[in-house]
Design a protein around this motif. Structure first.
Motif, PDB file in Angstrom:
ATOM      1  N   ASP A   1       0.818  -1.218   0.000  1.00  0.00           N
ATOM      2  CA  ASP A   1       0.000   0.000   0.000  1.00  0.00           C
ATOM      3  C   ASP A   1       0.854   1.272   0.000  1.00  0.00           C
ATOM      4  O   ASP A   1       0.343   2.381  -0.125  1.00  0.00           O
ATOM      5  CB  ASP A   1      -0.953   0.013   1.190  1.00  0.00           C
ATOM      6  CG  ASP A   1      -0.227   0.038   2.535  1.00  0.00           C
ATOM      7  OD1 ASP A   1       1.014   0.135   2.542  1.00  0.00           O
ATOM      8  OD2 ASP A   1      -0.912  -0.059   3.565  1.00  0.00           O
TER       9      ASP A   1
ATOM     10  N   HIS B   1       2.361   2.660   2.402  1.00  0.00           N
ATOM     11  CA  HIS B   1       2.364   3.364   3.683  1.00  0.00           C
ATOM     12  C   HIS B   1       2.870   2.424   4.781  1.00  0.00           C
ATOM     13  O   HIS B   1       4.033   2.465   5.164  1.00  0.00           O
ATOM     14  CB  HIS B   1       0.958   3.892   3.995  1.00  0.00           C
ATOM     15  CG  HIS B   1       0.449   4.838   2.956  1.00  0.00           C
ATOM     16  ND1 HIS B   1       0.980   6.087   2.774  1.00  0.00           N
ATOM     17  CD2 HIS B   1      -0.541   4.700   2.041  1.00  0.00           C
ATOM     18  CE1 HIS B   1       0.340   6.705   1.793  1.00  0.00           C
ATOM     19  NE2 HIS B   1      -0.599   5.874   1.328  1.00  0.00           N
ATOM     20  N   THR B   2       1.970   1.565   5.273  1.00  0.00           N
ATOM     21  CA  THR B   2       2.393   0.617   6.297  1.00  0.00           C
ATOM     22  C   THR B   2       3.133  -0.561   5.676  1.00  0.00           C
ATOM     23  O   THR B   2       4.199  -0.962   6.144  1.00  0.00           O
ATOM     24  CB  THR B   2       1.177   0.107   7.095  1.00  0.00           C
ATOM     25  OG1 THR B   2       0.463   1.227   7.613  1.00  0.00           O
ATOM     26  CG2 THR B   2       1.631  -0.775   8.244  1.00  0.00           C
TER      27      THR B   2
ATOM     28  N   THR C   1       5.345  -1.560   2.972  1.00  0.00           N
ATOM     29  CA  THR C   1       6.213  -0.843   2.035  1.00  0.00           C
ATOM     30  C   THR C   1       6.826  -1.723   0.963  1.00  0.00           C
ATOM     31  O   THR C   1       7.404  -1.217  -0.001  1.00  0.00           O
ATOM     32  CB  THR C   1       7.353  -0.155   2.812  1.00  0.00           C
ATOM     33  OG1 THR C   1       8.103  -1.158   3.516  1.00  0.00           O
ATOM     34  CG2 THR C   1       6.798   0.851   3.803  1.00  0.00           C
TER      35      THR C   1
ATOM     36  N   GLN D   1       7.005  -0.603   8.356  1.00  0.00           N
ATOM     37  CA  GLN D   1       7.845   0.425   8.970  1.00  0.00           C
ATOM     38  C   GLN D   1       8.294  -0.022  10.357  1.00  0.00           C
ATOM     39  O   GLN D   1       7.527  -0.630  11.100  1.00  0.00           O
ATOM     40  CB  GLN D   1       7.061   1.739   9.078  1.00  0.00           C
ATOM     41  CG  GLN D   1       6.557   2.285   7.759  1.00  0.00           C
ATOM     42  CD  GLN D   1       7.659   2.877   6.890  1.00  0.00           C
ATOM     43  OE1 GLN D   1       8.825   2.929   7.305  1.00  0.00           O
ATOM     44  NE2 GLN D   1       7.302   3.297   5.689  1.00  0.00           N
TER      45      GLN D   1
ATOM     46  N   ASP E   1       6.104   1.312  13.345  1.00  0.00           N
ATOM     47  CA  ASP E   1       4.654   1.098  13.387  1.00  0.00           C
ATOM     48  C   ASP E   1       4.277   0.289  14.615  1.00  0.00           C
ATOM     49  O   ASP E   1       5.012  -0.618  15.040  1.00  0.00           O
ATOM     50  CB  ASP E   1       4.184   0.336  12.132  1.00  0.00           C
ATOM     51  CG  ASP E   1       4.190   1.210  10.890  1.00  0.00           C
ATOM     52  OD1 ASP E   1       4.082   2.444  11.041  1.00  0.00           O
ATOM     53  OD2 ASP E   1       4.309   0.659   9.777  1.00  0.00           O
TER      54      ASP E   1
ATOM     55  N   GLN F   1      -1.277  -0.970  14.144  1.00  0.00           N
ATOM     56  CA  GLN F   1      -1.153  -0.485  12.773  1.00  0.00           C
ATOM     57  C   GLN F   1      -0.780  -1.619  11.815  1.00  0.00           C
ATOM     58  O   GLN F   1      -1.313  -1.712  10.703  1.00  0.00           O
ATOM     59  CB  GLN F   1      -0.101   0.630  12.709  1.00  0.00           C
ATOM     60  CG  GLN F   1      -0.532   1.938  13.338  1.00  0.00           C
ATOM     61  CD  GLN F   1       0.591   2.967  13.350  1.00  0.00           C
ATOM     62  OE1 GLN F   1       1.719   2.659  13.753  1.00  0.00           O
ATOM     63  NE2 GLN F   1       0.301   4.180  12.924  1.00  0.00           N
TER      64      GLN F   1
END
Length: 326
Positions: free
Chosen positions: A236, A238-239, A241, A265, A268, A272
């Motif tokens: 996505d 974002h989370t 990667t 990440q 996170d 999350q």
């Protein structure tokens, strides 16, 4: 490949083969043609094979159990493999033996109009069955050639019926040629030669079917298009990667297992990451609906570790590779 499409082709082939088998045995009884006997056994074997495919399709629909937590989808592969064994032993080897005996002990064909009439009828009936199998296959084949379709199909029913019907039509032409030459020359050896040719043809088809269904039984990955869709759906940006590595496996023709290690990440939270995994699973199922069993393992991507090369113990089988052209 839909079960309904495969079932329609199987039922059409089963009805045609039962009628053809009965007519061939009647023709053999009146004419004594070994080609007609071999063809009658061939049609009877084909009828049994189609019954096996229907039984396999029914058994594959059973719900998963604690002993078989991934269900019974591979029943269809098992019964398709049995089809190749029946075609090889009952169809091919019997025809070769019968033809060999007829060549050693030839005798004239009596009441020639019986085998000729039955063979013409059988060619017409098999032609209708083959047409049904082609029509059902074309809905799923797309731009693939016929050889690619047979090699890559994850559901075994239509490839099996296609090869059986194709072999039956060629076998009928061989039988008609053998009977015709025997009548023209008055030498029954030609009837035996035609019978041996039928047997060799059936053995070759059985070996092709055995090879393809063995590969399915061992476990094949998703097709290249589905792999690309899954890879695109996982990340996505974002989370999640990146995708570190992934394995796919067909549990059945319409059920796919996806196992992947994904990069997240480092800062996170667990909440999350869990939310990101659930979202990734939803995207995968939307992109590839047959991906029903999904396991995603989060990890922190490290360029330094990746540069060291694949760790075969941590990643069984080594790095993920594109699916073979099978």
């Amino acid at each position: 490949m839909s079960a309904s499409g495969g079932s329609r082709a199987i039922v059409a082939a089963l009805g045609a083969n039962l009628a053809i088998a009965a007519s061939k045995f009647v023709a053999f009884a009146f004419s004594g043609s070994s080609s007609m006997l071999a063809e009658g056994v061939h049609s009877l074997a084909d009828s049994g094979n189609q019954a096996l495919l229907l039984v396999g399709g029914k058994k594959a629909q059973r719900e998963a159990t604690p002993q078989h937590p991934f269900g019974y989808g591979r029943e269809r592969y098992i019964y398709a493999f049995l089809v190749s064994i029946v075609l090889f032993s009952v169809g091919g080897m019997f025809a070769i033996y019968e033809g060999y005996e007829k060549i050693k002990h030839p005798h004239a064909i009596e009441h020639w109009y019986w085998p000729v009439g039955v063979l013409v009828f059988a060619i017409i009936a098999e032609g209708f069955s083959f047409r049904t199998a082609i029509k059902e296959s074309n809905e799923l084949r797309g731009t693939l050639s016929w050889s690619q379709f047979i090699r890559r199909a994850k559901a075994p029913e239509l490839p099996v019926v296609l090869l059986e019907d194709f072999g039956a039509l060629i076998g009928l032409v061989l039988a008609l040629g053998g009977v015709g030459l025997a009548l023209l020359t008055g030498d029954g050896v030609w009837d035996g030669v035609g019978t041996v040719c039928i047997g060799v043809l059936l053995v070759l088809i059985a070996l092709v079917l055995a090879g393809e269904t063995k590969s399915l039984l061992l476990g094949e990955s998703a097709g290249l298009d589905d792999v690309r869709k899954i890879e695109a759906a996982v990340v996505d940006g974002h989370t999640v990667t990146g995708l570190i590595h992934m394995r796919t496996l067909h549990l059945g023709p319409e059920e796919l297992l996806v196992a992947a290690k994904i990069a997240v990440q480092h800062d996170d939270s667990a909440a999350q990451v869990a939310t990101a995994i659930n979202a990734a699973e939803a995207r995968i199922r939307e992109a590839v609906p047959i991906a029903r069993v999904i396991y995603l393992e989060p990890d922190i991507y490290s360029a330094a570790e990746a540069a060291k090369g694949p760790d075969r113990e941590a990643t069984p089988g080594g790095p993920a590779q594109p699916p073979a052209d099978h």
